[in-house]
Design an enzyme around this catalytic site. Structure first.
Site, PDB file in Angstrom:
ATOM      1  N   HIS A  48      14.895   6.028   0.096  1.00  0.00           N
ATOM      2  CA  HIS A  48      14.725   4.607   0.362  1.00  0.00           C
ATOM      3  C   HIS A  48      14.029   4.450   1.697  1.00  0.00           C
ATOM      4  CE1 HIS A  48      16.079   0.381   1.290  1.00  0.00           C
ATOM      5  NE2 HIS A  48      15.489   0.283   0.124  1.00  0.00           N
ATOM      6  N   ASP A  49      12.950   3.671   1.724  1.00  0.00           N
ATOM      7  CA  ASP A  49      12.119   3.611   2.924  1.00  0.00           C
ATOM      8  C   ASP A  49      12.888   3.089   4.137  1.00  0.00           C
ATOM      9  OD1 ASP A  49      12.269   0.998   1.938  1.00  0.00           O
ATOM     10  OD2 ASP A  49      10.101   0.759   1.715  1.00  0.00           O
ATOM     11  N   THR A  50      13.809   2.160   3.929  1.00  0.00           N
ATOM     12  CA  THR A  50      14.574   1.670   5.071  1.00  0.00           C
ATOM     13  C   THR A  50      15.520   2.736   5.594  1.00  0.00           C
ATOM     14  OG1 THR A  50      14.477  -0.545   4.129  1.00  0.00           O
ATOM     15  CG2 THR A  50      16.030  -0.198   5.923  1.00  0.00           C
ATOM     16  N   SER A  81       0.838  -1.198   0.000  1.00  0.00           N
ATOM     17  CA  SER A  81       0.000   0.000   0.000  1.00  0.00           C
ATOM     18  C   SER A  81       0.872   1.246   0.000  1.00  0.00           C
ATOM     19  CB  SER A  81      -0.926   0.018   1.227  1.00  0.00           C
ATOM     20  OG  SER A  81      -0.166   0.110   2.427  1.00  0.00           O
ATOM     21  N   GLY A 135       5.975  -1.731  10.395  1.00  0.00           N
ATOM     22  CA  GLY A 135       4.697  -2.387  10.652  1.00  0.00           C
ATOM     23  C   GLY A 135       4.839  -3.681  11.413  1.00  0.00           C
TER      24      GLY A 135
END
Length: 488
Positions: A236-238, A14, A407
């Site tokens: 970058h999400d990390t 998502s 999450g």
């Protein structure tokens, strides 16, 4: 006076637009808009992303934000690594934008390694081998598409480009491509020359926290937000998630960004690129402030997500809380798997993949839905132990604490399993670390927060965390002995 920021965060399942508010030394988050992210598939292209649909959802989120009539300072996009846009001379996307799970990847691996050996690739980039890294995806591209492209830009940075018209590759994202040299801070000339690719087609690299420009006039007007700034934080999400890890001083902690993928490692001032790190397949990605995220990319909640998807087709609409309860009720350590085995990467049926792994290793197959989930979670926790032992070996550090963010940090059962398996205290939270890191780095870039250490202290004060302490050491040590036979 409160300051406000927008974080657009793309995940494998998502996307969402988050509103961040910094007020009196505390940071708060509010989800404004969430939307599904499901790849498209056809016979011609295989798996690819619906970029037009995703950007339409982003624009819906911008309109919702604009309707709030708040003095919003800026926006930044983060997302998963390795996928990319090809842009033509006018800055328009050349479709399709391939998904990293596309079956073409092995063709790209073969092509790259026919040009340059793996040992040289790792020595240049310090990035672990994963067959879907950008390098191999580009190796699988049609040469005509590459010739047509004026710019190759990582996906998260590509969405920043769609917002403001400036095409730059932020360092944390560039480092995931396996075409970046972390010692020089630029694209690897050795890799690109071996492949015969023009380095001028790769978007120019900018540091984390670069102010790119302002929202395009048409987006500013349609959303009602006006000319707010677009900032390349950690695209970058990390990288964004690790920036938000609420750790204090010292070097005795590791992090785990837990979601569809688990990314586990430590922060370092310099890369570790040697024969042993290559053997262990550890990666050196860039973090905020040009720090190094020495980590392994592991299969995370993907296995459970795929089991859940299969059961939903059969009419069992489990939520994750129910799956955790079923797992807790199941008998422990009946079956174990190696979550990083190739058979779990993209099987047609995850349950059958687990069954086949069990039969291959002379184990009984899980008997209930809860047993499947327990098998996945216990095995994942044991994999964490293996990777932390390897990180400690490479760095010489004694690791005592594991920060789990993202999450997956909401899964209390997995958190307890992680503490049990590793023998470390596990600090779980914040779950929204990626959005928090994105917003925090915007605030630093704009001068609203003094520095990164101050920002992490703000997150410690703003967000609740839960500590899990190790239990049942002898039982988990025995399980680790069984797990070790799988060669993880």
């Amino acid at each position: 006076m409160a300051t406000h920021y927008l974080a657009c965060d793309f995940g494998a399942e998502s996307g969402r637009l988050m509103l961040g508010t910094l007020d009196d030394g505390r940071l708060a988050l509010e989800e404004l808009h969430r939307f599904p992210n499901t790849p498209l598939e056809n016979d011609e292209h295989g798996l690819h992303w619906n970029i037009a649909g995703l950007f339409a959802e982003v624009q819906k989120g911008l309109a919702i934000a604009g309707s709030r009539n708040l003095p919003i300072s800026s926006i930044s996009v983060d997302g998963w690594g390795v996928d990319y846009f090809l842009l033509d001379a006018d800055g328009e996307i050349i479709e399709p934008t391939f998904c990293y799970r596309n079956e073409r990847n092995q063709r790209g691996v073969d092509h790259v390694f026919s040009k340059i050996p793996w040992e040289t690739v790792y020595a240049q980039t310090g990035i672990q081998f994963i067959q879907f890294n950008t390098l191999y995806q580009l190796g699988a591209e049609d040469p005509k598409r590459l010739e047509q492209a004026a710019t190759v830009i990582p996906l998260g940075d590509g969405f920043n480009h769609l917002l403001c018209g400036v095409a730059k590759a932020e360092a944390s994202m560039a480092s995931t491509t396996q075409m970046y040299d972390p010692r020089t801070g630029d694209w690897s000339a050795t890799v690109l020359q071996a492949m015969g690719w023009d380095s001028g087609k790769l978007a120019g690299i900018v540091p984390s926290g670069t102010r790119l420009g302002t929202l395009k006039p048409e987006l500013a007007a349609a959303s009602g937000l006006g000319a707010i700034e677009v900032i390349a934080t950690c695209s970058h999400d990390t990288g964004a998630a690790v920036a938000a890890v609420p750790a204090g001083q010292g070097q005795d902690w590791a992090y785990l960004s837990s979601g569809t993928w688990s990314l586990m490692g430590v922060e370092l001032p310099e890369p570790i690129i040697n024969e042993r790190s290559r053997e262990l397949n550890f990666t050196n990605e860039i973090g905020y402030g040009n720090s190094i995220r020495l980590l392994r990319n592991l299969t995370g909640m993907w296995i459970v997500q795929e089991c859940r998807r299969h059961w939903k087709k059969q009419g069992h609409g489990y939520d994750y809380a129910t799956l955790a309860r079923l797992a807790e009720e199941a008998e422990p350590f009946v079956t174990l798997i190696n979550p990083d085995d190739d058979c779990f990467f993209s099987p047609d049926n995850m349950l059958e993949a687990i069954d086949e792994f069990c039969r291959r290793h002379s184990q009984s197959v899980p008997a209930t839905h809860g047993a499947y989930v327990r098998c996945a979670l216990e095995s994942l926790a044991l994999l964490y132990r293996r990777r932390l032992e390897q990180a400690a070996e490479l760095t010489g550090r004694t690791l005592r604490r594991l920060h789990i963010v993202g999450g997956g940090s909401k899964n209390a059962l997995l958190n307890q399993f992680a503490a049990n398996a590793t023998g470390m205290d596990v600090v779980a939270g914040p779950a929204e670390a990626t959005a928090l890191g994105n917003i925090l780095l915007q605030a630093i870039a704009l001068g609203h927060v003094e520095d990164h250490a101050t920002g992490r202290s703000i997150i410690r004060e703003s967000m609740d965390v839960e500590v899990f302490q190790p239990q049942d050491a002898e039982t988990w040590d025995a399980a680790y002995g069984r797990f070790s036979q799988f060669g993880a």
